[in-house]
Motif scaffolding. Sequence first.
Motif, mmCIF file in Angstrom:
data_model
loop_
_atom_site.group_PDB
_atom_site.id
_atom_site.type_symbol
_atom_site.label_atom_id
_atom_site.label_comp_id
_atom_site.label_asym_id
_atom_site.label_seq_id
_atom_site.Cartn_x
_atom_site.Cartn_y
_atom_site.Cartn_z
ATOM 1 N N LYS A 1 9.218 0.366 -17.019
ATOM 2 C CA LYS A 1 9.680 1.180 -18.136
ATOM 3 C C LYS A 1 10.785 0.417 -18.848
ATOM 4 N N ASP A 2 10.625 0.261 -20.147
ATOM 5 C CA ASP A 2 11.634 -0.437 -20.949
ATOM 6 C C ASP A 2 12.000 -1.781 -20.324
ATOM 7 N N ASN A 3 10.986 -2.513 -19.855
ATOM 8 C CA ASN A 3 11.120 -3.865 -19.292
ATOM 9 C C ASN A 3 11.890 -3.915 -17.971
ATOM 10 N N VAL A 4 11.959 -2.789 -17.277
ATOM 11 C CA VAL A 4 12.581 -2.740 -15.949
ATOM 12 C C VAL A 4 11.490 -2.374 -14.941
ATOM 13 N N LEU A 5 11.437 -3.105 -13.821
ATOM 14 C CA LEU A 5 10.466 -2.853 -12.775
ATOM 15 C C LEU A 5 11.017 -1.814 -11.794
ATOM 16 N N TYR A 6 10.214 -0.777 -11.516
ATOM 17 C CA TYR A 6 10.576 0.264 -10.568
ATOM 18 C C TYR A 6 9.541 0.302 -9.448
ATOM 19 N N ARG A 7 10.022 0.441 -8.239
ATOM 20 C CA ARG A 7 9.151 0.622 -7.077
ATOM 21 C C ARG A 7 9.571 1.933 -6.424
ATOM 22 N N ASN A 8 8.654 2.878 -6.390
ATOM 23 C CA ASN A 8 8.911 4.205 -5.818
ATOM 24 C C ASN A 8 10.136 4.872 -6.448
ATOM 25 N N GLY A 9 10.245 4.716 -7.769
ATOM 26 C CA GLY A 9 11.306 5.369 -8.525
ATOM 27 C C GLY A 9 12.638 4.643 -8.564
ATOM 28 N N LYS A 10 12.774 3.525 -7.852
ATOM 29 C CA LYS A 10 14.041 2.785 -7.831
ATOM 30 C C LYS A 10 13.870 1.426 -8.507
ATOM 31 N N ALA A 11 14.844 1.066 -9.344
ATOM 32 C CA ALA A 11 14.805 -0.243 -10.001
ATOM 33 C C ALA A 11 14.857 -1.341 -8.943
ATOM 34 N N VAL A 12 14.033 -2.366 -9.127
ATOM 35 C CA VAL A 12 13.960 -3.474 -8.169
ATOM 36 C C VAL A 12 14.903 -4.582 -8.622
ATOM 37 N N LYS B 1 12.647 -15.637 -13.938
ATOM 38 C CA LYS B 1 13.139 -16.686 -14.828
ATOM 39 C C LYS B 1 13.976 -16.120 -15.974
ATOM 40 N N GLU B 2 13.511 -15.023 -16.535
ATOM 41 C CA GLU B 2 14.199 -14.419 -17.682
ATOM 42 C C GLU B 2 13.853 -12.935 -17.712
ATOM 43 N N PRO B 3 14.619 -12.153 -18.450
ATOM 44 C CA PRO B 3 14.293 -10.724 -18.529
ATOM 45 C C PRO B 3 12.865 -10.519 -19.026
ATOM 46 N N MET B 4 12.227 -9.521 -18.456
ATOM 47 C CA MET B 4 10.850 -9.211 -18.791
ATOM 48 C C MET B 4 10.739 -8.615 -20.183
ATOM 49 N N ASP B 5 9.697 -8.992 -20.910
ATOM 50 C CA ASP B 5 9.362 -8.397 -22.197
ATOM 51 C C ASP B 5 7.887 -8.028 -22.121
ATOM 52 N N THR B 6 7.609 -6.793 -21.678
ATOM 53 C CA THR B 6 6.238 -6.378 -21.411
ATOM 54 C C THR B 6 6.034 -4.915 -21.760
ATOM 55 N N ASN B 7 4.802 -4.504 -21.766
ATOM 56 C CA ASN B 7 4.462 -3.099 -22.017
ATOM 57 C C ASN B 7 4.807 -2.257 -20.802
ATOM 58 N N ASP B 8 5.023 -0.976 -21.047
ATOM 59 C CA ASP B 8 5.216 -0.046 -19.929
ATOM 60 C C ASP B 8 3.947 -0.025 -19.087
ATOM 61 N N PHE B 9 4.129 0.265 -17.804
ATOM 62 C CA PHE B 9 3.027 0.147 -16.853
ATOM 63 C C PHE B 9 3.244 1.143 -15.728
ATOM 64 N N ASP B 10 2.160 1.674 -15.169
ATOM 65 C CA ASP B 10 2.273 2.649 -14.091
ATOM 66 C C ASP B 10 1.029 2.561 -13.212
ATOM 67 N N ILE B 11 1.214 2.324 -11.905
ATOM 68 C CA ILE B 11 0.079 2.209 -10.991
ATOM 69 C C ILE B 11 0.499 2.607 -9.577
ATOM 70 N N PRO C 1 0.815 -1.206 0.000
ATOM 71 C CA PRO C 1 0.000 0.000 0.000
ATOM 72 C C PRO C 1 0.859 1.272 0.000
ATOM 73 N N GLY C 2 0.502 2.190 -0.892
ATOM 74 C CA GLY C 2 1.233 3.456 -1.003
ATOM 75 C C GLY C 2 2.358 3.443 -2.022
ATOM 76 N N ASP C 3 2.768 2.263 -2.486
ATOM 77 C CA ASP C 3 3.866 2.177 -3.458
ATOM 78 C C ASP C 3 3.434 2.664 -4.835
ATOM 79 N N HIS C 4 4.404 3.184 -5.565
ATOM 80 C CA HIS C 4 4.227 3.559 -6.960
ATOM 81 C C HIS C 4 5.009 2.534 -7.781
ATOM 82 N N ILE C 5 4.296 1.717 -8.540
ATOM 83 C CA ILE C 5 4.917 0.661 -9.336
ATOM 84 C C ILE C 5 4.924 1.087 -10.797
ATOM 85 N N GLN C 6 6.103 0.983 -11.412
ATOM 86 C CA GLN C 6 6.235 1.305 -12.829
ATOM 87 C C GLN C 6 7.061 0.234 -13.517
#
Length: 176
Positions: free
Chosen positions: A98-109, A115-125, A91-96
């Motif tokens: 971008k370019d197949n990298v997961l960010y939590r509150n602006g920092k790469a996780v 299993k393998e590098p992500m290949d997905t659409n950009d996302f923001d919630i 709760p309260g986190d900003h998940i993004q």
Amino acid sequence: MGKYSSLLKDLRKFFLTLIVMICLVISFRAVISPEIVIGDSMENSLHEGDYLISSRLAYKYQKPHYDDIVSFDAEIVAGHDLFIKRVIGLPGDHIQIKDNVLYRNGKAVDEPYIKEPMDTNDFDIKVDKGKIFVMGDNRNHSMDSRDFGTIDFHKEVRAKVLFRLKPLNQDFKYSE
């Protein structure tokens, strides 16, 4: 008469023991949930057919943590009975993403478990109060919060996975 009296005592003890055992099993099942992994969305951490032991009371007394592995009812989402996923956002986190990298509150996780590098659409919630954002470790083959949004950890989470019962010889990592 003594023979029947002894038999009745033995039967009474047997049924009393049986009733106590049934009560213990029902109580145990209310707290502990055995589960079986179906599908490949949590590879390489969990594999199809793995047997898990989970706590049904985990989030009654504590809050979720990053990297907890949870099971939740998914009938409304996907027509399946159960999903097993990793907690990525609280709760309260900003998940993004971008370019197949997961960010939590602006920092790469750092995600050594995927299993393998992500290949997905950009996302923001933004994760709302009482909700968690979950993802499978096999990101390219997982239906998760990217598809159905956040889930309510009080109402929708069935249990927190405690450990893998079978096979025991594989490493199973989660945060406390």
